[in-house]
Design an enzyme around this catalytic site. Structure first.
Site, PDB file in Angstrom:
ATOM      1  N   CYS A 186      91.735  57.525 -12.637  1.00 63.48           N
ATOM      2  CA  CYS A 186      92.032  56.153 -13.421  1.00 63.48           C
ATOM      3  C   CYS A 186      90.872  55.266 -13.487  1.00 63.48           C
ATOM      4  O   CYS A 186      89.955  55.599 -12.801  1.00 63.48           O
ATOM      5  CB  CYS A 186      93.075  55.509 -12.468  1.00 63.48           C
ATOM      6  SG  CYS A 186      93.933  54.198 -13.300  1.00 63.48           S
ATOM      7  N   CYS A 197      91.244  51.842 -13.041  1.00 57.85           N
ATOM      8  CA  CYS A 197      91.494  50.230 -12.535  1.00 57.85           C
ATOM      9  C   CYS A 197      90.451  50.046 -11.054  1.00 57.85           C
ATOM     10  O   CYS A 197      90.307  48.810 -11.404  1.00 57.85           O
ATOM     11  CB  CYS A 197      93.251  50.013 -11.946  1.00 57.85           C
ATOM     12  SG  CYS A 197      93.528  51.280 -10.702  1.00 57.85           S
ATOM     13  N   LYS A 236     105.528  57.051 -13.214  1.00 58.33           N
ATOM     14  CA  LYS A 236     104.843  56.070 -11.919  1.00 58.33           C
ATOM     15  C   LYS A 236     105.356  54.695 -12.776  1.00 58.33           C
ATOM     16  O   LYS A 236     105.234  54.279 -13.859  1.00 58.33           O
ATOM     17  CB  LYS A 236     103.430  56.212 -12.414  1.00 58.33           C
ATOM     18  CG  LYS A 236     102.570  54.895 -11.394  1.00 58.33           C
ATOM     19  CD  LYS A 236     100.994  55.311 -11.403  1.00 58.33           C
ATOM     20  CE  LYS A 236     100.532  54.097 -10.601  1.00 58.33           C
ATOM     21  NZ  LYS A 236      99.081  54.178 -10.618  1.00 58.33           N
ATOM     22  N   GLU A 259     108.969  61.118 -19.676  1.00 56.45           N
ATOM     23  CA  GLU A 259     107.478  61.100 -19.401  1.00 56.45           C
ATOM     24  C   GLU A 259     107.246  62.332 -18.723  1.00 56.45           C
ATOM     25  O   GLU A 259     106.142  63.069 -19.091  1.00 56.45           O
ATOM     26  CB  GLU A 259     107.360  60.002 -18.253  1.00 56.45           C
ATOM     27  CG  GLU A 259     107.353  58.706 -18.844  1.00 56.45           C
ATOM     28  CD  GLU A 259     106.023  58.270 -19.565  1.00 56.45           C
ATOM     29  OE1 GLU A 259     105.151  59.295 -19.522  1.00 56.45           O
ATOM     30  OE2 GLU A 259     105.709  57.194 -19.897  1.00 56.45           O
ATOM     31  N   LYS A 309     106.176  58.545  -8.378  1.00 55.56           N
ATOM     32  CA  LYS A 309     105.781  57.326  -7.725  1.00 55.56           C
ATOM     33  C   LYS A 309     106.420  55.965  -7.983  1.00 55.56           C
ATOM     34  O   LYS A 309     106.362  55.651  -9.111  1.00 55.56           O
ATOM     35  CB  LYS A 309     104.167  57.488  -8.019  1.00 55.56           C
ATOM     36  CG  LYS A 309     103.503  56.558  -7.151  1.00 55.56           C
ATOM     37  CD  LYS A 309     102.182  56.505  -7.560  1.00 55.56           C
ATOM     38  CE  LYS A 309     101.152  55.385  -6.807  1.00 55.56           C
ATOM     39  NZ  LYS A 309      99.850  55.405  -7.614  1.00 55.56           N
ATOM     40  N   SER A 313     101.425  52.835  -0.466  1.00 55.86           N
ATOM     41  CA  SER A 313     100.748  52.098   0.394  1.00 55.86           C
ATOM     42  C   SER A 313     101.729  51.169   0.953  1.00 55.86           C
ATOM     43  O   SER A 313     102.265  51.083   2.289  1.00 55.86           O
ATOM     44  CB  SER A 313      99.783  51.523  -0.134  1.00 55.86           C
ATOM     45  OG  SER A 313     100.140  50.566  -1.246  1.00 55.86           O
TER      46      SER A 313
HETATM   47  C1  PBG Z   1      95.600  53.623  -9.652  1.00 61.74           C
HETATM   48  C2  PBG Z   1      96.451  54.150  -8.339  1.00 61.74           C
HETATM   49  C3  PBG Z   1      97.386  53.228  -7.887  1.00 61.74           C
HETATM   50  C4  PBG Z   1      97.985  53.865  -6.586  1.00 61.74           C
HETATM   51  C5  PBG Z   1      97.387  54.969  -6.874  1.00 61.74           C
HETATM   52  N1  PBG Z   1      96.617  55.277  -7.848  1.00 61.74           N
HETATM   53  C6  PBG Z   1      97.717  51.754  -7.562  1.00 61.74           C
HETATM   54  C7  PBG Z   1      98.108  50.632  -8.856  1.00 61.74           C
HETATM   55  O1  PBG Z   1      98.591  51.421  -9.980  1.00 61.74           O
HETATM   56  O2  PBG Z   1      98.118  49.740  -8.945  1.00 61.74           O
HETATM   57  C8  PBG Z   1      99.021  53.302  -5.885  1.00 61.74           C
HETATM   58  C9  PBG Z   1      99.091  54.204  -4.318  1.00 61.74           C
HETATM   59  C10 PBG Z   1      99.525  53.480  -3.404  1.00 61.74           C
HETATM   60  O3  PBG Z   1     100.329  52.262  -3.337  1.00 61.74           O
HETATM   61  O4  PBG Z   1      99.356  53.872  -2.447  1.00 61.74           O
HETATM   62  N2  PBG Z   1      96.002  53.455 -10.729  1.00 61.74           N
END
Ligand code: PBG
Length: 316
Positions: free
Chosen positions: A113, A115, A189, A227, A242, A268
């Site tokens: 990713c 980000c 996601k 998806e 997720k 998280s």
């Molecule tokens: C990156 C990503 C994210 C998570 C995993 N890969 C965060 C987001 O999309 O903001 C979240 C993992 C977690 O909260 O444990 N795109």
């Protein structure tokens, strides 16, 4: 019904779902340097680690019987197009090389990713209106996945939610002799409030707006199945849902529809809620952690990405 609940032996005999460390995938956060351990406040027990300390962590995972780790990188520099994501000397690439050398039996999955690498914190390239551009981003993600493969990743896991990125990554890997490398796609996601602590861990919060133009809208489940279907058609070997606990119905629906292995990510915020309540003395942490993981497995997840992986493996 109570006759078969009379003792632990009775209950073990009729148990329908069994947890084992075989299912677990443990997330790791890679930073540059040596001897660097930066604890993540909102995720007690988790830390950003430099390659040498990741190696120690990896041998612990192997000794606990956990088969795989999922790697995230915290870059030295951010820019508009997330250049460090595909730098052969990026934090993740250096970590992959060190881990592969020291711990060849641990399956290394690299999160793909942008980000954490972009200065604006979005998961892709922006146009002049601040909109994330789909196809140019998919091309950058394919380059990123390829750099992970070259650094020693055993699997790549795109988490960006661009359309067509699984196909783009598959073609790039195949063209570069990585046809054997599987893709675990974050297929469904959601734009979730439960990612808060992770954004501290990866320093990846969007600097403006939100992720709702690319991540899924929480009320939808049929859309999640579309998806997943598209990602499987494009070549995903594992499809992920997720977050996990707020989306058990989505995991269940995916399990019922597809034969592809299904993963779920206990994110998280799910971890932090249990940790925080336990600290206040409001929950029994170990029991709540195991119950949450059992519920995710019961819903139909073959694999669970979880920050509780090490604790749960010890308990099991
Ligand atoms: C990156 C990503 C994210 C998570 C995993 N890969 C965060 C987001 O999309 O903001 C979240 C993992 C977690 O909260 O444990 N795109």
């Amino acid at each position: 019904m109570r006759r078969m609940r009379a003792s632990d032996a009775h209950r073990r005999m009729i148990r329908e779902t069994r947890l084992s460390p075989d299912r677990f995938i443990y997330p790791l956060f890679a930073v540059h340097g040596e001897g660097v351990r930066r604890p993540i406040e909102s995720m007690p027990g988790c830390a950003q680690l430099s390659p040498d300390l990741l190696v120690e962590e990896a041998s612990e995972l192997v000794s606990l019987g956990i088969p795989a780790a999922l790697l995230f990188g915290v870059p030295a520099r951010k820019d508009a197009v997330g250049s460090e994501s595909r730098d052969p000397h990026g934090a993740v690439q250096e970590a992959l090389r060190a881990l592969k050398r020291a711990c060849p039996s641990l399956l290394l999955i690299a999160d793909v990713c942008l980000c954490a690498y972009t200065d604006h914190g979005h998961c892709g390239m922006l146009n002049e209106h601040g909109f994330v551009e789909n196809d140019p981003t998919a091309a950058l993600l394919a380059e990123t996945a390829l750099s992970h493969a070259q650094a020693g990743a055993d699997m790549v896991a795109p988490s960006d939610m661009m359309d067509g990125r699984v196909g783009a990554i598959r073609s790039a890997l195949d063209a570069a002799e990585y046809a054997h490398l599987p893709i675990m796609s974050y297929a469904a996601k959601y734009a979730s409030a439960f990612y808060g602590p992770f954004r501290e861990a990866a320093d990846s919060a969007p600097q403006f707006g939100d992720r709702r133009s690319y991540q899924m809208d929480p009320p939808n489940v049929r859309e999640a199945l579309r998806e997943i279907e598209l990602d499987i058609q494009e070549g995903a070997d594992i499809a992920m849902v997720k977050p996990a606990m707020p989306y058990l119905d989505v995991i269940r629906a995916a399990r019922g529809r597809f034969e592809t292995p299904i993963a779920a990510y206990q994110v998280s915020g799910e971890y932090a809620m249990i940790k925080a309540a336990a600290r206040l003395g409001w929950l029994d942490e170990q029991a709540a952690a195991l119950e949450s993981l059992t519920s995710i497995a019961r819903a139909g997840a073959d694999m669970i990405v979880t920050y509780f992986a090490k604790d749960a493996a010890r308990l099991l």
